[in-house]
Design a protein around this motif. Structure first.
Motif, mmCIF file in Angstrom:
data_model
loop_
_atom_site.group_PDB
_atom_site.id
_atom_site.type_symbol
_atom_site.label_atom_id
_atom_site.label_comp_id
_atom_site.label_asym_id
_atom_site.label_seq_id
_atom_site.Cartn_x
_atom_site.Cartn_y
_atom_site.Cartn_z
ATOM 1 N N SER A 177 12.258 46.522 0.392
ATOM 2 C CA SER A 177 13.199 47.628 0.225
ATOM 3 C C SER A 177 12.924 48.410 -1.052
ATOM 4 O O SER A 177 12.987 49.641 -1.058
ATOM 5 N N SER A 181 10.461 52.938 -2.751
ATOM 6 C CA SER A 181 11.193 53.978 -3.466
ATOM 7 C C SER A 181 10.232 55.041 -4.009
ATOM 8 O O SER A 181 9.066 54.758 -4.293
ATOM 9 N N ASP A 182 10.753 56.242 -4.148
ATOM 10 C CA ASP A 182 9.940 57.381 -4.589
ATOM 11 C C ASP A 182 10.267 57.688 -6.043
ATOM 12 O O ASP A 182 11.424 57.942 -6.398
ATOM 13 N N TYR A 185 12.399 60.941 -7.459
ATOM 14 C CA TYR A 185 13.849 60.970 -7.624
ATOM 15 C C TYR A 185 14.252 60.503 -9.021
ATOM 16 O O TYR A 185 15.150 61.077 -9.650
ATOM 17 N N ILE A 203 20.534 55.746 -7.590
ATOM 18 C CA ILE A 203 19.302 55.885 -6.803
ATOM 19 C C ILE A 203 18.853 54.536 -6.246
ATOM 20 O O ILE A 203 18.643 54.388 -5.035
ATOM 21 N N THR A 204 18.703 53.539 -7.124
ATOM 22 C CA THR A 204 18.147 52.249 -6.692
ATOM 23 C C THR A 204 19.045 51.554 -5.672
ATOM 24 O O THR A 204 18.587 51.164 -4.593
ATOM 25 N N ASN A 207 19.342 53.347 -2.201
ATOM 26 C CA ASN A 207 18.094 53.233 -1.442
ATOM 27 C C ASN A 207 17.871 51.822 -0.913
ATOM 28 O O ASN A 207 17.178 51.628 0.091
ATOM 29 N N GLN A 282 16.560 51.308 7.521
ATOM 30 C CA GLN A 282 15.866 51.187 6.236
ATOM 31 C C GLN A 282 14.458 51.721 6.325
ATOM 32 O O GLN A 282 14.034 52.556 5.542
ATOM 33 N N GLY A 285 13.896 55.474 6.961
ATOM 34 C CA GLY A 285 14.185 56.416 5.896
ATOM 35 C C GLY A 285 13.080 56.571 4.889
ATOM 36 O O GLY A 285 13.187 57.381 3.977
ATOM 37 N N HIS A 286 12.008 55.817 4.974
ATOM 38 C CA HIS A 286 10.942 55.895 3.998
ATOM 39 C C HIS A 286 10.020 57.060 4.300
ATOM 40 O O HIS A 286 9.797 57.419 5.451
#
Length: 565
Positions: A177, A181-182, A185, A203-204, A207, A282, A285-286
């Motif tokens: 997970s 993350s990007d 952001y 954010i963390t 996500n 999950q 959404g990536h």
């Protein structure tokens, strides 16, 4: 062409299909589906049916009413829910801390943490409970050295042992997970003046919310269905898993066992459904163009977080290493001189159960690879309206606890005078139970590997006049080889250490290694139980080493083939 041609032909009967293609599709689809019907759906149907048969032979819900009205059953159900909830909360919090430390900080010696996460997967679940008893039990090392009177049996011991066993699975889900993350952001939030805590909160955590949900329900499922830890360290803290064992093995009350099995199945199915939905959201959404977050050092965060992670890892090492050390001790904790006598095991069948586990695991892995590959191959070639039901049926076993499946096998195959009854008491039936227990995980791995096969290769084979068999040999198998090996060793290793799925299928003449550990511990031969556990862990480690060698050899072969071009 290739797959699309075959699918088009299946949807348009006017186009003739080569007999080789029809034969390959029929065999690869019918045999695995027949296995799922006979060794999964049929046994579950019998459990559900048995739970509805009253003592007078009439069908109804009398069994459920009588079971739920029992005073101790309310306690058992509440104990199971409380234990599973507490374990889930602890594992999710600690698992997120470890996953975050591995992905977002610059902690040193990460191999130490990775090794701690690997150890619980190498042995049956009860090994964690066994280590806790050696350290904190009534005759544990800590109690003997300090004079303390620590009570490890019951709720707290079961909570710790369950958490240690389930923690690696939580970390794997939460790492996945956090990994996607990007960083853009975070950069944007930093430019707007957001603090580290604000970026973490805004954010963390959002996500990672679906990863947290997935981890929570996976841990809940693993805990509520586990038998090994509860049998060894649960003491008087009764849970549903041990109650099924007591009713079926202790009192031979199969109707009550079937009712408890169905009660155990319901929360597991709900948990699996929610986990599946959250997992799909999950991963959906990536973004493939996401830029990974670069770990940075932040003292006020990393120092306390590192202390927590290293301490947790140290505890795992301490418990497992204590089991290994105890296996060489003459009489724990009174005569601590070292000896190899504990490995001279003559009770509980000696080393015969370990050999049986090898045989069972090899059979389960071999049958599993062939059946799963065939099913995935057929599903790939089916029209969408047929492929989706096959997919749903293939992943259904993930929601069935091992104890329920094992009980279902007893009701289905412990029948004298029938063809199915010939399987009862055989290594083949235990292997089939293990395979269908882990069917879903193997199937999903196969599907992932099959998606990596380039469609252009099959098209090339078809253009050159090849049929489906040629495409299978020249296009699919070379690319699927790594996945096939990985699934084989996954099924082998899980079969070596599983306990709950086979506890009802063993007999005085045929047992497996994990059950022998439990029997030795319950008989008071704890150091011999530790020795047997070490043998299991060593066997699984050897299997993992072979897996790495095989995969390395495959990668070298591929590189050698590609290099000249």
């Amino acid at each position: 062409m290739g797959t699309r041609v075959i699918s088009h032909k299946l949807q348009n009967p006017g186009h003739p299909i080569a007999w080789e293609d029809r034969l390959l599709l029929s065999v690869s689809l019918i045999i695995p589906l027949a296995g799922l019907l006979l060794f999964f759906l049929y046994p579950l149907f019998l459990v559900a049916r048995r739970s509805l048969i009253g003592s007078d032979g009439r069908i109804g819900i009398d069994n459920y009413i009588s079971i739920l009205s029992m005073s101790n059953m309310k306690t058992v159900v509440s104990n199971s829910l409380i234990m599973s909830g507490a374990t889930t909360l602890l594992c999710v919090l600690l698992g997120f801390a470890i996953a975050y430390a591995l992905q977002r900080t610059r902690l040193k010696v990460r191999w130490f943490i990775r090794g701690a996460l690997l150890l619980p997967l190498l042995a049956p679940s009860l090994v964690q409970a066994l280590g806790l008893i050696f350290l904190f039990g009534r005759n544990g090392l800590i109690n003997q050295q300090t004079g303390w009177d620590l009570q490890i049996y019951g709720f707290w011991g079961l909570l710790i042992s369950n958490s240690l066993y389930a923690l690696p699975q939580a970390v794997m889900i939460l790492e996945a997970s956090l990994r996607h993350s990007d960083t853009r952001y975070y950069d944007a939030a930093q430019m707007m003046g957001a603090s580290h805590w604000q970026r973490f909160k805004d954010i963390t955590l959002p996500n990672a919310k679906f990863g947290l949900i997935s981890a929570a329900f996976v841990i809940f499922t693993v805990t509520i269905t586990d038998f090994g830890n509860a049998a060894v360290i649960g003491g008087n803290y009764r849970v549903l898993a041990t109650e099924i064992y007591s009713q079926v093995v202790g009192q031979m009350n199969f109707n009550v066992g079937a009712v408890i099995g169905m009660l155990l199945l319901l929360p597991t199915l709900v948990a699996v459904y929610i986990e599946r939905v959250s997992s799909q959201r999950q991963f959906g959404g990536h973004s493939e163009s996401a830029i990974p977050v670069t770990p940075v050092f932040l003292a006020r965060r990393d120092i306390p977080l590192g202390a927590l992670v290293y301490f947790s890892s140290f505890m795992v090492y301490a418990i497992v290493l204590t089991v290994i050390y105890a296996s060489f001790v003459k009489l724990w904790p009174y005569r601590m001189d070292l000896t190899l006598a504990n490995y001279n095991i003559t009770l509980a069948g000696g080393y015969a159960p370990l050999k049986t586990s090898f045989t069972v695991s090899l059979i389960a892995a071999s049958i599993g690879v062939l059946a799963l590959f065939s099913l995935v191959l057929a599903q790939r070639r089916l029209p969408r309206r047929w492929a989706k039901p096959v997919y749903l049926l293939a992943i259904l076993p993930v929601g069935v606890p091992g104890l329920v499946l094992g009980l279902a096998y007893v009701l289905s195959f412990n029948i004298s005078g029938s063809i199915l009854g010939m399987l009862y008491g055989s290594a083949l039936l235990i292997a089939l139970c293990n395979f269908y227990h882990f069917h879903s995980q193997g199937f999903l791995t196969m599907v992932t590997g099959m998606r990596g096969v380039p469609a252009s290769l099959e098209e090339t084979v078809t253009c050159m006049g090849g049929n489906a068999l040629h495409g299978l040999r020249d296009a699919i198998l070379p690319f699927m080889l790594t996945t096939l090996v990985a699934v084989f060793f996954f099924l082998f290793m899980r079969s070596m250490v599983t306990l709950s799925a086979v506890i009802f299928l063993i007999s005085p003449q045929l047992s497996v290694a994990a059950v022998s550990v439990m029997r030795l511990e319950q008989a008071g031969f704890t150091t011999q139980a530790a020795a047997f556990s070490v043998c299991i862990m060593a066997s699984v480690l050897v299997a993992m080493g072979l897996l790495k060698l095989v995969l390395h050899g495959i990668s070298k072969t591929r590189y050698a083939v590609k290099a000249p071009s």
